[in-house]
Motif scaffolding. Structure first.
Motif, PDB file in Angstrom:
ATOM      1  N   GLY A 124      -5.618   8.790  -8.120  1.00  0.00           N
ATOM      2  CA  GLY A 124      -4.450   7.925  -8.084  1.00  0.00           C
ATOM      3  C   GLY A 124      -4.322   7.209  -9.409  1.00  0.00           C
ATOM      4  O   GLY A 124      -5.154   7.374 -10.318  1.00  0.00           O
ATOM      5  N   ALA A 194      -2.065  11.727  -6.672  1.00  0.00           N
ATOM      6  CA  ALA A 194      -1.220  11.859  -5.476  1.00  0.00           C
ATOM      7  C   ALA A 194      -0.889  10.527  -4.829  1.00  0.00           C
ATOM      8  O   ALA A 194      -1.017  10.369  -3.609  1.00  0.00           O
ATOM      9  CB  ALA A 194      -1.910  12.774  -4.465  1.00  0.00           C
ATOM     10  N   ASP A 195      -0.452   9.556  -5.618  1.00  0.00           N
ATOM     11  CA  ASP A 195      -0.106   8.264  -5.014  1.00  0.00           C
ATOM     12  C   ASP A 195       1.284   7.797  -5.423  1.00  0.00           C
ATOM     13  O   ASP A 195       1.542   6.601  -5.506  1.00  0.00           O
ATOM     14  CB  ASP A 195      -1.144   7.205  -5.376  1.00  0.00           C
ATOM     15  CG  ASP A 195      -1.193   6.927  -6.881  1.00  0.00           C
ATOM     16  OD1 ASP A 195      -0.809   7.825  -7.655  1.00  0.00           O
ATOM     17  OD2 ASP A 195      -1.607   5.822  -7.264  1.00  0.00           O
ATOM     18  N   GLN A 196       2.194   8.740  -5.653  1.00  0.00           N
ATOM     19  CA  GLN A 196       3.571   8.374  -5.946  1.00  0.00           C
ATOM     20  C   GLN A 196       4.460   8.622  -4.737  1.00  0.00           C
ATOM     21  O   GLN A 196       4.189   9.491  -3.914  1.00  0.00           O
ATOM     22  CB  GLN A 196       4.092   9.174  -7.148  1.00  0.00           C
ATOM     23  CG  GLN A 196       3.456   8.775  -8.458  1.00  0.00           C
ATOM     24  CD  GLN A 196       4.002   9.571  -9.626  1.00  0.00           C
ATOM     25  OE1 GLN A 196       3.680  10.735  -9.811  1.00  0.00           O
ATOM     26  NE2 GLN A 196       4.843   8.936 -10.428  1.00  0.00           N
ATOM     27  N   ASN A 197       5.541   7.853  -4.644  1.00  0.00           N
ATOM     28  CA  ASN A 197       6.488   8.008  -3.549  1.00  0.00           C
ATOM     29  C   ASN A 197       7.178   9.375  -3.611  1.00  0.00           C
ATOM     30  O   ASN A 197       7.510   9.867  -4.690  1.00  0.00           O
ATOM     31  CB  ASN A 197       7.550   6.904  -3.624  1.00  0.00           C
ATOM     32  CG  ASN A 197       8.617   7.060  -2.557  1.00  0.00           C
ATOM     33  OD1 ASN A 197       8.373   6.805  -1.387  1.00  0.00           O
ATOM     34  ND2 ASN A 197       9.798   7.496  -2.964  1.00  0.00           N
ATOM     35  N   GLY A 202       7.507  14.469   2.350  1.00  0.00           N
ATOM     36  CA  GLY A 202       6.196  13.841   2.285  1.00  0.00           C
ATOM     37  C   GLY A 202       5.664  13.579   3.683  1.00  0.00           C
ATOM     38  O   GLY A 202       6.367  13.749   4.684  1.00  0.00           O
ATOM     39  N   PHE A 207      -0.662   2.644   3.724  1.00  0.00           N
ATOM     40  CA  PHE A 207      -1.173   2.182   2.437  1.00  0.00           C
ATOM     41  C   PHE A 207      -0.900   0.692   2.353  1.00  0.00           C
ATOM     42  O   PHE A 207       0.240   0.256   2.298  1.00  0.00           O
ATOM     43  CB  PHE A 207      -0.483   2.940   1.289  1.00  0.00           C
ATOM     44  CG  PHE A 207      -1.030   2.629  -0.082  1.00  0.00           C
ATOM     45  CD1 PHE A 207      -2.377   2.769  -0.363  1.00  0.00           C
ATOM     46  CD2 PHE A 207      -0.187   2.230  -1.115  1.00  0.00           C
ATOM     47  CE1 PHE A 207      -2.882   2.507  -1.635  1.00  0.00           C
ATOM     48  CE2 PHE A 207      -0.683   1.963  -2.382  1.00  0.00           C
ATOM     49  CZ  PHE A 207      -2.036   2.103  -2.640  1.00  0.00           C
ATOM     50  N   THR A 214       3.837  10.347   1.132  1.00  0.00           N
ATOM     51  CA  THR A 214       2.782  10.858   0.255  1.00  0.00           C
ATOM     52  C   THR A 214       2.819  12.386   0.217  1.00  0.00           C
ATOM     53  O   THR A 214       3.133  13.029   1.216  1.00  0.00           O
ATOM     54  CB  THR A 214       1.406  10.379   0.752  1.00  0.00           C
ATOM     55  OG1 THR A 214       1.440   8.945   0.889  1.00  0.00           O
ATOM     56  CG2 THR A 214       0.299  10.759  -0.211  1.00  0.00           C
ATOM     57  N   THR A 267      -4.729  13.461   4.306  1.00  0.00           N
ATOM     58  CA  THR A 267      -3.964  12.603   3.393  1.00  0.00           C
ATOM     59  C   THR A 267      -4.298  11.142   3.614  1.00  0.00           C
ATOM     60  O   THR A 267      -4.470  10.384   2.655  1.00  0.00           O
ATOM     61  CB  THR A 267      -2.456  12.853   3.585  1.00  0.00           C
ATOM     62  OG1 THR A 267      -2.172  14.243   3.409  1.00  0.00           O
ATOM     63  CG2 THR A 267      -1.646  12.042   2.578  1.00  0.00           C
ATOM     64  N   VAL A 271      -5.824   8.403   0.809  1.00  0.00           N
ATOM     65  CA  VAL A 271      -5.033   7.204   0.539  1.00  0.00           C
ATOM     66  C   VAL A 271      -5.828   5.953   0.905  1.00  0.00           C
ATOM     67  O   VAL A 271      -5.787   4.938   0.192  1.00  0.00           O
ATOM     68  CB  VAL A 271      -3.689   7.271   1.290  1.00  0.00           C
ATOM     69  CG1 VAL A 271      -2.961   5.925   1.219  1.00  0.00           C
ATOM     70  CG2 VAL A 271      -2.805   8.367   0.697  1.00  0.00           C
ATOM     71  N   ARG A 291       6.249   2.547  -4.692  1.00  0.00           N
ATOM     72  CA  ARG A 291       5.423   3.326  -3.772  1.00  0.00           C
ATOM     73  C   ARG A 291       5.983   3.386  -2.357  1.00  0.00           C
ATOM     74  O   ARG A 291       5.781   4.380  -1.652  1.00  0.00           O
ATOM     75  CB  ARG A 291       4.008   2.714  -3.738  1.00  0.00           C
ATOM     76  CG  ARG A 291       3.003   3.526  -2.945  1.00  0.00           C
ATOM     77  CD  ARG A 291       2.772   4.873  -3.570  1.00  0.00           C
ATOM     78  NE  ARG A 291       1.855   5.702  -2.802  1.00  0.00           N
ATOM     79  CZ  ARG A 291       2.233   6.582  -1.886  1.00  0.00           C
ATOM     80  NH1 ARG A 291       3.515   6.737  -1.605  1.00  0.00           N
ATOM     81  NH2 ARG A 291       1.349   7.311  -1.234  1.00  0.00           N
TER      82      ARG A 291
END
Length: 301
Positions: A124, A194-197, A202, A207, A214, A267, A271, A291
């Protein structure tokens, strides 16, 4: 390469001038000035300031406002300083990268790669993710990184060259489904930040107490090939010269249930691991991402 405009030329020329100046300065001075630029970006230019403040309030609603302001300022200083540090290290070579980084959990990953297996490595925007990948490549791990295509074609070319100098092979995101299975089958470690909107397709997981859209890709690649999964990050350590601790944690694959449930479970695991580490060092997280922008009731079909 995307079509280059005059604005792209001017942006890139400005960037090369600034980075050239910072590259000639002693490290401590260059990074101190970089941190000042981060402070200026928040306090004077107010770049994404409202977003950062809102995200910190969502993540830490019970904390004092003064604490959140300190974390926000620290985050701005951190991101600009680490960008400068990445550029400096990319010109130093693998030996210097190894000197600047210590490893935790590396032997488990190395054993798997030496057996010829591929690895899905999930990270991330915490600490310095570029240096984390470079530290593994410098120690002999064949590395691919999944990246977004930059709007400015000159930045795209420059970033690709920088990552190649650090030992990282680039896979553009829209080519991932074609190239990643081949990379994993050939025994490479494929890294996803892998921590973007995501605006569509998704999976929503928790989070900081809020549902966040995600990417499914890392979990899907791992589950379809029964590929080992690690969560990794590189935290900046106090003091000078700049040093980093790279930490790797194995994530066990879900063994039963429908694929949709397994994707969600895997996932959520990575996260949650990221959230735990962000709580420990919130000033090293990139709060500028929107996010939680996509909501379950507004996600495009």
């Amino acid at each position: 390469m995307n079509h280059a405009t005059l604005r792209h030329h001017l942006e890139f020329l400005t960037f090369r001038f600034v980075s050239g100046v910072f590259g000639m300065l002693p490290e401590r001075i260059a990074l101190a000035l970089s941190a000042m630029l981060g402070w200026f970006a928040r306090e004077a230019l107010r770049i994404r300031r409202a977003d950062v403040d809102r995200h910190l309030t969502m993540a830490f609603p019970m904390s004092e406002q003064s604490w959140r302001v300190r974390v926000a300022r620290g985050s701005y200083c951190h991101i600009v300083r680490e960008a400068a540090m990445t550029l400096r290290l990319s010109n130093m070579g693998s030996e210097e990268v190894m000197k600047r980084t210590t490893m935790e959990g590396f032997e488990d990953l190395r054993r798997i790669v030496e057996q010829g297996q591929g690895v899905v490595l999930i990270s991330g925007h915490l600490g310095n993710w570029e240096i984390g990948g470079a530290a593994l490549a410098a120690r002999g791990i064949p590395m691919d990184v999944i990246t977004h295509l930059q709007r400015n074609p000159f930045f795209e070319e420059y970033l690709a060259e920088t990552r190649e100098r650090l030992g990282l092979n680039v896979i553009v995101k829209n080519e991932a489904f074609r190239l990643v299975p081949t990379s994993l089958a050939s025994g490479r470690a494929v890294t996803f930040v892998a921590d973007q909107n995501l605006q569509r397709r998704g999976v929503f997981v928790d989070f900081f107490g809020h549902l966040a859209a995600t990417a499914k890709g890392p979990a899907l690649f791992a589950l379809r090939g029964s590929t080992p999964v690690f969560f990794g990050f590189a935290l900046r350590l106090p003091g000078w010269p700049s040093r980093y601790q790279v930490i790797l944690k194995r994530i066990l694959l879900p063994q039963t249930g429908p694929i949709e449930e397994a994707v969600r479970e895997l996932t959520q695991q990575h996260v949650s691991m990221l959230e735990c580490r962000v709580r420990e060092t919130p000033e090293q997280y990139f709060w500028h991402h929107r996010r939680w922008k996509t909501r379950p009731d507004t996600e495009p079909s």
